[in-house]
Design a protein around this motif. Structure first.
Motif, PDB file in Angstrom:
ATOM      1  N   CYS A  49      40.138  35.525  34.581  1.00  0.00           N
ATOM      2  CA  CYS A  49      39.634  34.514  35.006  1.00  0.00           C
ATOM      3  C   CYS A  49      38.160  34.181  34.452  1.00  0.00           C
ATOM      4  CB  CYS A  49      39.218  34.368  36.428  1.00  0.00           C
ATOM      5  SG  CYS A  49      38.268  35.595  37.117  1.00  0.00           S
ATOM      6  N   GLY A  50      37.569  35.401  33.806  1.00  0.00           N
ATOM      7  CA  GLY A  50      36.370  35.380  33.148  1.00  0.00           C
ATOM      8  C   GLY A  50      35.022  35.175  34.186  1.00  0.00           C
ATOM      9  N   LEU A  51      35.409  35.375  35.510  1.00  0.00           N
ATOM     10  CA  LEU A  51      34.009  35.279  36.215  1.00  0.00           C
ATOM     11  C   LEU A  51      33.248  36.470  35.853  1.00  0.00           C
ATOM     12  CD1 LEU A  51      33.917  34.505  39.942  1.00  0.00           C
ATOM     13  CD2 LEU A  51      33.008  36.592  39.349  1.00  0.00           C
ATOM     14  N   CYS A  52      33.468  37.786  35.870  1.00  0.00           N
ATOM     15  CA  CYS A  52      32.633  38.804  35.565  1.00  0.00           C
ATOM     16  C   CYS A  52      31.911  38.487  34.431  1.00  0.00           C
ATOM     17  CB  CYS A  52      33.538  40.066  35.610  1.00  0.00           C
ATOM     18  SG  CYS A  52      34.811  40.175  34.379  1.00  0.00           S
ATOM     19  N   ARG A  53      32.441  37.794  33.284  1.00  0.00           N
ATOM     20  CA  ARG A  53      31.749  37.705  32.096  1.00  0.00           C
ATOM     21  C   ARG A  53      30.617  36.520  32.226  1.00  0.00           C
ATOM     22  NH1 ARG A  53      34.548  35.181  26.436  1.00  0.00           N
ATOM     23  NH2 ARG A  53      33.030  35.658  25.219  1.00  0.00           N
ATOM     24  N   ILE A  62      32.657  50.638  40.570  1.00  0.00           N
ATOM     25  CA  ILE A  62      33.741  51.048  40.055  1.00  0.00           C
ATOM     26  C   ILE A  62      34.716  50.068  39.546  1.00  0.00           C
ATOM     27  CG2 ILE A  62      35.643  52.791  40.296  1.00  0.00           C
ATOM     28  CD1 ILE A  62      33.014  54.181  40.629  1.00  0.00           C
ATOM     29  N   PHE A  63      35.309  50.127  38.426  1.00  0.00           N
ATOM     30  CA  PHE A  63      35.878  49.206  37.644  1.00  0.00           C
ATOM     31  C   PHE A  63      37.273  49.462  37.445  1.00  0.00           C
ATOM     32  CE2 PHE A  63      37.299  46.557  33.959  1.00  0.00           C
ATOM     33  CZ  PHE A  63      37.514  45.409  34.791  1.00  0.00           C
ATOM     34  N   SER A  64      38.356  48.654  37.597  1.00  0.00           N
ATOM     35  CA  SER A  64      39.814  49.064  37.373  1.00  0.00           C
ATOM     36  C   SER A  64      40.414  47.779  36.636  1.00  0.00           C
ATOM     37  CB  SER A  64      40.473  49.291  38.312  1.00  0.00           C
ATOM     38  OG  SER A  64      41.799  49.463  38.020  1.00  0.00           O
ATOM     39  N   LEU A  79      33.352  38.755  44.438  1.00  0.00           N
ATOM     40  CA  LEU A  79      34.038  37.761  44.112  1.00  0.00           C
ATOM     41  C   LEU A  79      35.164  37.638  42.849  1.00  0.00           C
ATOM     42  CD1 LEU A  79      30.728  35.646  43.060  1.00  0.00           C
ATOM     43  CD2 LEU A  79      32.141  35.117  45.146  1.00  0.00           C
ATOM     44  N   CYS A  80      35.238  38.993  42.355  1.00  0.00           N
ATOM     45  CA  CYS A  80      36.399  39.120  41.605  1.00  0.00           C
ATOM     46  C   CYS A  80      37.963  38.697  42.455  1.00  0.00           C
ATOM     47  CB  CYS A  80      36.484  40.596  40.995  1.00  0.00           C
ATOM     48  SG  CYS A  80      38.194  40.808  40.248  1.00  0.00           S
ATOM     49  N   PRO A  81      38.514  37.820  42.080  1.00  0.00           N
ATOM     50  CA  PRO A  81      39.828  37.570  42.823  1.00  0.00           C
ATOM     51  C   PRO A  81      40.837  38.383  42.593  1.00  0.00           C
ATOM     52  CG  PRO A  81      39.829  36.497  40.809  1.00  0.00           C
ATOM     53  CD  PRO A  81      38.474  37.011  40.772  1.00  0.00           C
ATOM     54  N   ALA A  82      40.821  39.420  41.849  1.00  0.00           N
ATOM     55  CA  ALA A  82      41.857  40.284  41.852  1.00  0.00           C
ATOM     56  C   ALA A  82      41.460  41.997  42.443  1.00  0.00           C
ATOM     57  CB  ALA A  82      42.170  40.710  40.475  1.00  0.00           C
ATOM     58  N   GLY A  83      40.021  41.894  42.685  1.00  0.00           N
ATOM     59  CA  GLY A  83      39.663  42.987  43.347  1.00  0.00           C
ATOM     60  C   GLY A  83      39.433  44.360  42.546  1.00  0.00           C
ATOM     61  N   CYS A  84      39.207  43.905  41.296  1.00  0.00           N
ATOM     62  CA  CYS A  84      38.817  44.978  40.309  1.00  0.00           C
ATOM     63  C   CYS A  84      37.551  45.708  40.311  1.00  0.00           C
ATOM     64  CB  CYS A  84      39.074  44.109  38.863  1.00  0.00           C
ATOM     65  SG  CYS A  84      40.460  43.573  38.398  1.00  0.00           S
ATOM     66  N   TYR A  85      36.879  45.288  41.068  1.00  0.00           N
ATOM     67  CA  TYR A  85      35.258  45.837  41.269  1.00  0.00           C
ATOM     68  C   TYR A  85      34.978  46.399  42.685  1.00  0.00           C
ATOM     69  CZ  TYR A  85      33.627  43.675  36.930  1.00  0.00           C
ATOM     70  OH  TYR A  85      33.991  43.287  35.483  1.00  0.00           O
ATOM     71  N   THR A  86      34.742  47.603  42.867  1.00  0.00           N
ATOM     72  CA  THR A  86      34.424  48.249  44.231  1.00  0.00           C
ATOM     73  C   THR A  86      33.151  48.836  44.182  1.00  0.00           C
ATOM     74  OG1 THR A  86      36.918  48.725  44.377  1.00  0.00           O
ATOM     75  CG2 THR A  86      35.082  49.796  45.793  1.00  0.00           C
ATOM     76  N   GLY A 140      44.554  45.320  37.258  1.00  0.00           N
ATOM     77  CA  GLY A 140      45.137  43.995  38.074  1.00  0.00           C
ATOM     78  C   GLY A 140      44.081  42.632  37.765  1.00  0.00           C
ATOM     79  N   CYS A 141      43.654  42.699  36.568  1.00  0.00           N
ATOM     80  CA  CYS A 141      42.714  41.373  36.152  1.00  0.00           C
ATOM     81  C   CYS A 141      43.448  40.317  35.932  1.00  0.00           C
ATOM     82  CB  CYS A 141      42.070  41.936  34.756  1.00  0.00           C
ATOM     83  SG  CYS A 141      41.027  40.359  34.223  1.00  0.00           S
ATOM     84  N   VAL A 142      43.124  39.083  36.554  1.00  0.00           N
ATOM     85  CA  VAL A 142      43.913  37.898  36.079  1.00  0.00           C
ATOM     86  C   VAL A 142      43.098  37.078  34.924  1.00  0.00           C
ATOM     87  CG1 VAL A 142      44.723  38.107  38.579  1.00  0.00           C
ATOM     88  CG2 VAL A 142      42.494  36.915  38.112  1.00  0.00           C
ATOM     89  N   HIS A 146      40.549  45.921  28.235  1.00  0.00           N
ATOM     90  CA  HIS A 146      40.158  44.661  27.722  1.00  0.00           C
ATOM     91  C   HIS A 146      38.762  44.309  27.986  1.00  0.00           C
ATOM     92  CE1 HIS A 146      42.031  43.266  31.249  1.00  0.00           C
ATOM     93  NE2 HIS A 146      41.346  42.110  31.054  1.00  0.00           N
ATOM     94  N   ILE A 147      38.164  44.945  29.223  1.00  0.00           N
ATOM     95  CA  ILE A 147      36.965  44.916  29.752  1.00  0.00           C
ATOM     96  C   ILE A 147      36.231  46.357  30.238  1.00  0.00           C
ATOM     97  CG2 ILE A 147      35.639  44.043  31.774  1.00  0.00           C
ATOM     98  CD1 ILE A 147      37.862  42.051  32.085  1.00  0.00           C
ATOM     99  N   GLU A 148      35.190  46.505  29.740  1.00  0.00           N
ATOM    100  CA  GLU A 148      34.415  47.670  29.762  1.00  0.00           C
ATOM    101  C   GLU A 148      33.079  47.445  30.690  1.00  0.00           C
ATOM    102  OE1 GLU A 148      36.435  50.886  27.006  1.00  0.00           O
ATOM    103  OE2 GLU A 148      35.020  49.413  26.042  1.00  0.00           O
TER     104      GLU A 148
HETATM  105  S1  SF4 Z   1      38.080  38.519  34.709  1.00  0.00           S
HETATM  106 FE1  SF4 Z   1      38.172  37.969  36.707  1.00  0.00          FE
HETATM  107  S2  SF4 Z   1      39.897  38.815  37.479  1.00  0.00           S
HETATM  108 FE2  SF4 Z   1      39.201  39.963  35.657  1.00  0.00          FE
HETATM  109  S3  SF4 Z   1      37.806  41.533  36.188  1.00  0.00           S
HETATM  110 FE3  SF4 Z   1      36.599  39.699  35.850  1.00  0.00          FE
HETATM  111  S4  SF4 Z   1      36.338  38.622  37.599  1.00  0.00           S
HETATM  112 FE4  SF4 Z   1      38.038  40.233  37.966  1.00  0.00          FE
END
Ligand code: SF4
Length: 100
Positions: free
Chosen positions: A72-76, A63-65, A48-55, A68-70, A27-29
């Motif tokens: 939250c919309g922060l990265c957007r 690198i993105f996975s 800042l990603c609370p789920a640690g999806c970005y390394t 485990g995304c929650v 759902h995110i690329e």
């Molecule tokens: S929406 Fe939030 S939890 Fe999901 S990848 Fe972006 S920052 Fe991380």
């Protein structure tokens, strides 16, 4: 006199209570490769990603996975418009929050 019970919960503990129904369609690329990622706030995303999806790798590539995304919309919000593709998972998929 009432009894006060203090509990301290860590974010990791709270997230472990949730259930994920991972959609096989991401759902995110994000763009792949350092050149294509120019303009992305790589350090901020990794921190800042609370789920640690970005390394952030030592070479500076992000690198993105998405699994485990929650959602939250922060990265957007912190990324330049159009730099990443962000949608909610398809209906019924993604994270299911448990508040108990
Ligand atoms: S929406 Fe939030 S939890 Fe999901 S990848 Fe972006 S920052 Fe991380």
């Amino acid at each position: 006199m009432g009894v006060s019970i203090r509990r301290s919960l860590r974010l990791e503990d709270l997230l472990q209570r949730d259930v994920y129904d991972v959609d096989e369609k991401p759902h995110i690329e994000i763009p792949r490769g350092r050149d294509a990622q120019e303009g992305l706030p790589a350090k901020a995303l990794a921190l800042l990603c609370p789920a640690g999806c970005y390394t952030l790798t030592p070479s500076g590539e992000l690198i993105f996975s998405y699994e485990g995304c929650v959602e939250c919309g922060l990265c957007r919000v912190v990324s330049p418009k159009g730099k990443i593709r962000w949608e909610y998972p398809r209906s019924g998929r993604g994270i299911v929050y448990r508040f108990t």
